[in-house]
Design an enzyme around this catalytic site. Structure first.
Site, PDB file in Angstrom:
ATOM      1  N   SER A   8       0.846  -1.193   0.000  1.00 10.84           N
ATOM      2  CA  SER A   8       0.000   0.000   0.000  1.00 10.84           C
ATOM      3  C   SER A   8       0.882   1.245   0.000  1.00 10.84           C
ATOM      4  CB  SER A   8      -0.890   0.008   1.242  1.00 10.84           C
ATOM      5  OG  SER A   8      -1.415   1.310   1.419  1.00 10.84           O
ATOM      6  N   HIS A  33      -1.189  -1.550  -4.217  1.00 12.73           N
ATOM      7  CA  HIS A  33      -2.463  -1.182  -3.596  1.00 12.73           C
ATOM      8  C   HIS A  33      -2.551   0.333  -3.469  1.00 12.73           C
ATOM      9  CE1 HIS A  33      -5.937  -2.125  -0.973  1.00 12.73           C
ATOM     10  NE2 HIS A  33      -5.547  -1.083  -0.249  1.00 12.73           N
ATOM     11  N   ASP A  35      -4.914   3.503  -2.159  1.00  9.88           N
ATOM     12  CA  ASP A  35      -6.021   3.859  -1.270  1.00  9.88           C
ATOM     13  C   ASP A  35      -6.548   5.248  -1.614  1.00  9.88           C
ATOM     14  OD1 ASP A  35      -6.092   1.639   0.711  1.00  9.88           O
ATOM     15  OD2 ASP A  35      -4.000   2.221   0.994  1.00  9.88           O
ATOM     16  N   MET A  37      -9.328   8.075  -0.630  1.00  8.74           N
ATOM     17  CA  MET A  37     -10.227   8.455   0.474  1.00  8.74           C
ATOM     18  C   MET A  37     -10.866   9.805   0.174  1.00  8.74           C
ATOM     19  SD  MET A  37      -7.672   7.553   3.614  1.00  8.74           S
ATOM     20  CE  MET A  37      -6.759   6.022   3.637  1.00  8.74           C
ATOM     21  N   HIS A  66      -8.338   0.647  -4.001  1.00  6.81           N
ATOM     22  CA  HIS A  66      -9.275   0.538  -2.879  1.00  6.81           C
ATOM     23  C   HIS A  66      -9.942   1.894  -2.657  1.00  6.81           C
ATOM     24  CE1 HIS A  66      -9.570  -0.206   1.793  1.00  6.81           C
ATOM     25  NE2 HIS A  66     -10.762  -0.140   1.208  1.00  6.81           N
ATOM     26  N   MET A  68     -12.221   4.237  -0.740  1.00 10.13           N
ATOM     27  CA  MET A  68     -12.905   4.474   0.529  1.00 10.13           C
ATOM     28  C   MET A  68     -13.672   5.775   0.369  1.00 10.13           C
ATOM     29  SD  MET A  68      -9.743   3.325   2.881  1.00 10.13           S
ATOM     30  CE  MET A  68      -8.659   3.304   1.482  1.00 10.13           C
ATOM     31  N   MET A 137     -11.321  -5.780   5.705  1.00 13.58           N
ATOM     32  CA  MET A 137     -10.562  -4.753   6.432  1.00 13.58           C
ATOM     33  C   MET A 137     -10.258  -5.274   7.828  1.00 13.58           C
ATOM     34  SD  MET A 137      -9.944  -2.293   4.430  1.00 13.58           S
ATOM     35  CE  MET A 137      -8.994  -1.402   5.666  1.00 13.58           C
ATOM     36  N   GLY A 142      -8.969   4.254   6.789  1.00 13.86           N
ATOM     37  CA  GLY A 142      -8.708   5.694   6.879  1.00 13.86           C
ATOM     38  C   GLY A 142      -7.248   6.028   7.110  1.00 13.86           C
ATOM     39  N   PHE A 143      -6.525   5.116   7.743  1.00 13.22           N
ATOM     40  CA  PHE A 143      -5.132   5.415   8.098  1.00 13.22           C
ATOM     41  C   PHE A 143      -4.265   4.172   7.999  1.00 13.22           C
ATOM     42  CE2 PHE A 143      -8.101   8.020  10.435  1.00 13.22           C
ATOM     43  CZ  PHE A 143      -7.651   9.314  10.163  1.00 13.22           C
ATOM     44  N   GLY A 144      -2.999   4.396   7.671  1.00 13.23           N
ATOM     45  CA  GLY A 144      -2.023   3.312   7.726  1.00 13.23           C
ATOM     46  C   GLY A 144      -1.500   3.170   9.152  1.00 13.23           C
ATOM     47  N   GLY A 145      -0.803   2.093   9.417  1.00 13.12           N
ATOM     48  CA  GLY A 145      -0.104   1.929  10.692  1.00 13.12           C
ATOM     49  C   GLY A 145      -0.974   1.657  11.900  1.00 13.12           C
ATOM     50  N   ASP A 175      -6.520  -6.331   4.536  1.00 17.88           N
ATOM     51  CA  ASP A 175      -5.890  -5.008   4.526  1.00 17.88           C
ATOM     52  C   ASP A 175      -5.949  -4.378   5.918  1.00 17.88           C
ATOM     53  OD1 ASP A 175      -5.008  -2.442   3.890  1.00 17.88           O
ATOM     54  OD2 ASP A 175      -6.713  -1.965   2.585  1.00 17.88           O
ATOM     55  N   GLY A 176      -4.779  -4.054   6.467  1.00 21.54           N
ATOM     56  CA  GLY A 176      -4.724  -3.330   7.741  1.00 21.54           C
ATOM     57  C   GLY A 176      -3.950  -4.080   8.814  1.00 21.54           C
ATOM     58  N   GLY A 177      -2.841  -3.512   9.238  1.00 25.52           N
ATOM     59  CA  GLY A 177      -2.065  -4.127  10.327  1.00 25.52           C
ATOM     60  C   GLY A 177      -1.418  -5.452   9.947  1.00 25.52           C
TER      61      GLY A 177
HETATM   62  C1  DX5 Z   1      -6.291   1.823   5.478  1.00 30.30           C
HETATM   63  C2  DX5 Z   1      -5.858   1.433   4.106  1.00 30.30           C
HETATM   64  C3  DX5 Z   1      -4.743   0.468   4.066  1.00 30.30           C
HETATM   65  C4  DX5 Z   1      -3.483   0.965   4.723  1.00 30.30           C
HETATM   66  C5  DX5 Z   1      -2.813  -0.224   5.326  1.00 30.30           C
HETATM   67  O1  DX5 Z   1      -7.452   2.537   5.407  1.00 30.30           O
HETATM   68  O2  DX5 Z   1      -6.931   0.825   3.389  1.00 30.30           O
HETATM   69  O3  DX5 Z   1      -4.470   0.000   2.757  1.00 30.30           O
HETATM   70  O4  DX5 Z   1      -2.595   1.624   3.870  1.00 30.30           O
HETATM   71  O5  DX5 Z   1      -1.728   0.196   6.070  1.00 30.30           O
HETATM   72  P1  DX5 Z   1      -1.032  -0.716   7.151  1.00 30.30           P
HETATM   73  O6  DX5 Z   1      -0.552  -1.964   6.438  1.00 30.30           O
HETATM   74  O7  DX5 Z   1       0.061   0.134   7.647  1.00 30.30           O
HETATM   75  O8  DX5 Z   1      -2.057  -1.044   8.187  1.00 30.30           O
HETATM   76 ZN    ZN Z   2      -6.439  -0.221   1.456  1.00 27.99          ZN
END
Ligand code: DX5
Ligand code: ZN
Length: 216
Positions: A8, A33, A35, A37, A66, A68, A137, A142-145, A175-177
């Site tokens: 991503s 990937h 994202d 938003m 993706h 959102m 999900m 909404g956010f990475g990390g 997707d996520g974490g």
């Molecule tokens: C979150 C995104 C993810 C995000 C994942 O809303 O859809 O694609 O970038 O980031 P990590 O892998 O850091 O959780």
């Molecule tokens: Zn995503």
């Protein structure tokens, strides 16, 4: 079967995006990937089409986009114009999901439906035959990390069972974490594709991290 890896770029270094995309091009990752938003469906805004037009030109891997956003069907032509292979729309953003899935197919892309952490897998029963992939999900979008939501592993198992029971050929993406630890459990539960942002771009050697995720 090795999992498909979809880095991503939300977690990439935006000051040196070209450098990070070249790394992904060189790497073992199958997809990229992206994202998108809107600040309405999710409480954040990422990149828009004018930026993505340039980013995607540099990308040599198939695009896993993706969305959102509310009313994702409005942007089918723009998403297609990026050269997208897979268009992921949220179940929660599409009251007429069946129609949107058909519109994505008619535009020549592979339709994927994404579900939020609080949306049960069972709601996919009547659309599972029509989609190329389901994206689970494992954080609130909404956010990475963010921290991985444990229940997602169970959802992958449930989705695998639904796919087998209905004879659907849908792939399962998460997707996520996602990192080496959560990724291993997701693959064991039946995940076919892993999205990873922070685990890859936050690693000292991102290319090696992609290789390690790929070997799960
Ligand atoms: C979150 C995104 C993810 C995000 C994942 O809303 O859809 O694609 O970038 O980031 P990590 O892998 O850091 O959780
Ligand atoms: Zn995503």
């Amino acid at each position: 079967m090795k999992p498909i890896i979809s880095p991503s770029i939300l977690s990439a270094d935006f000051g040196h995006l070209a450098k990070d995309i070249e790394m992904v091009n060189r790497s073992e990752a199958e997809w990229v990937h992206i994202d998108i938003m809107d600040g309405v469906f999710v409480p954040n805004i990422s990149f828009g089409f004018p930026v993505l037009k340039y980013v995607t030109k540099l990308t040599q891997k198939p695009l896993d986009v993706h969305l959102m956003i509310v009313n994702p069907e409005k942007f089918i032509p723009e998403v297609k114009a990026l050269g997208t292979r897979i268009m992921n729309v949220h179940y929660e953003a599409c009251p007429h999901l069946h129609r949107v899935v058909q519109q994505i197919k008619e535009a020549g892309m592979l339709p994927a439906v994404t579900i939020n952490p609080a949306t049960p897998v069972s709601l996919l029963q009547d659309i599972i035959q029509d989609v190329y992939m389901v994206l689970i999900m494992s954080v609130n979008p909404g956010f990475g990390g963010q921290k991985f939501i444990e229940h997602s592993v169970e959802k992958v198992r449930e989705l695998k069972a639904l796919i087998e029971r209905t004879g659907s050929e849908a792939l399962i993406e998460v997707d996520g974490g996602v990192n080496l630890e959560t990724g291993a459990r997701l693959v064991a539960a039946g995940a076919d594709a892993l999205v990873a942002g922070n685990a890859i771009f936050g690693a000292p050697d991102p290319e090696s991290m992609i290789r390690q995720l790929h070997a799960l």
